[in-house]
Enzyme design. Structure first.
Site, PDB file in Angstrom:
ATOM      1  N   LYS A  68      31.133  77.713  43.169  1.00  0.00           N
ATOM      2  CA  LYS A  68      30.914  78.054  41.758  1.00  0.00           C
ATOM      3  C   LYS A  68      31.109  79.543  41.452  1.00  0.00           C
ATOM      4  O   LYS A  68      31.652  79.910  40.418  1.00  0.00           O
ATOM      5  CB  LYS A  68      29.508  77.624  41.318  1.00  0.00           C
ATOM      6  N   ASP A 104      26.013  73.911  32.763  1.00  0.00           N
ATOM      7  CA  ASP A 104      24.682  73.513  33.247  1.00  0.00           C
ATOM      8  C   ASP A 104      23.572  73.887  32.254  1.00  0.00           C
ATOM      9  O   ASP A 104      22.609  73.126  32.077  1.00  0.00           O
ATOM     10  CB  ASP A 104      24.385  74.146  34.613  1.00  0.00           C
TER      11      ASP A 104
END
Ligand code: ATR
Length: 279
Positions: A68, A104
């Site tokens: 990520k 997220d």
């Protein structure tokens, strides 16, 4: 937009990702002749994989552990959310440029909106447990929605101190040993640690200090009903599980790649719950 196309999720390892189930469900639901694949990409291969994304027929990708942070650095452009979180989980191509976002925070907050409407109205303090990657997304989501008094506590205090420096004055750090004191009068508690997950130790925490109308959210979704959530329900508090965040974070990526904004429905949830129960 031509709706056929493909996307993928990349990680190392990638075997346990539920993203193909989620996107596969939507592809079928909306009758899109696309594909969503699972690709194991070793850290050393990430740069080449992303450089050839378009050549390999992908419209974009989801990114999971451990890529990520590197995906954010490798993208041509990243939005403010990804930069604030310091990590990207959703990539797409725009005129040949690799774009990055992090959904997220959106996933976390949207699930809270769905299951505990009005959660941010009271203006009461919130307590967040943890200081890992998921914590950064939760903090960004809470601060963007106006949270101004967030008590952050983590086993390794320095990691929480670092986050407080980065995310600003809304955050006050408490020692892990003082976590029950940190709960006092809070209207929201969020567990972003791995405690309570299958195979991890339990989270030892007495919720007695929370407000009587508090909301308790766990980002752990295996098991779906963690001991923390069970304790919250026993006390008559509103409990918010971790699965909704996983489902909602997938929405913006699907829309970018396949041109339809998909809905998080009870059917989708049941499909993923069944898979969690099988494993
Ligand atoms: P992620 O990036 O997925 O959030 P992580 O960075 O490994 O994962 O974070 C896991 C979180 O769970 C951390 O806050 C970690 O605390 P430390 O920063 O002290 O490692 C927390 N955690 C994991 N095991 C724990 C334990 N036994 N007791 C307390 N906290 C724990």
């Amino acid at each position: 937009m031509n709706r056929a196309g493909k996307a993928c999720v990349i990680g190392w390892p990638i075997e346990h990702s539920r993203s193909p189930l989620i996107h596969g469900f939507w592809l079928e639901r909306y009758g899109i002749e696309g594909a969503y694949e699972k690709v194991a990409v070793a850290p050393d291969d990430l740069k080449d994989f992303l450089a050839s994304l378009e050549a390999n027929g992908y419209r974009g990708a989801n990114v999971t552990v451990p890529h990520k942070e590197a995906a954010l650095a490798l993208a041509d452009e990243a939005d403010e959310t990804a930069r604030a979180i310091g990590a990207a989980n959703t990539l797409w191509l725009e005129d040949g440029r690799l774009m990055a976002s992090n959904t997220d925070a959106y996933g976390f907050v949207t699930h809270l909106d769905d299951t505990a409407p009005g959660w941010h109205h009271g203006g009461h303090p919130a307590c967040v447990l943890g200081a890992g990657g998921a914590t950064r997304a939760v903090l960004k989501g809470l601060i963007d929605r106006g949270a101004s008094d967030i008590r952050l506590t983590n086993r390794t205090r320095e990691r929480a101190d670092d986050l407080a420096r980065e995310f600003g004055p809304a955050i006050t750090v408490y020692d892990w040993a003082d976590r029950e004191r940190a709960l006092k009068d809070c209207g929201l508690l969020v567990n972003t640690t791995s405690l309570g997950m299958v195979g991890a130790p339990a989270l030892q925490l007495d919720l007695g200090g929370l407000r009587s109308d508090a909301i308790v959210a766990d980002i752990v979704y295996a098991p779906l009903e963690t001991e923390l959530l069970a304790q919250a329900r026993e006390r008559g508090l509103r409990a918010v599980d971790g699965l909704g965040m996983l489902l909602h974070q997938a929405v913006p990526g699907f829309e970018k790649w396949f041109g339809v904004r998909p809905e998080v429905t009870g059917d989708l949830r049941s499909r993923i719950v069944a898979d969690l129960e099988e494993s």
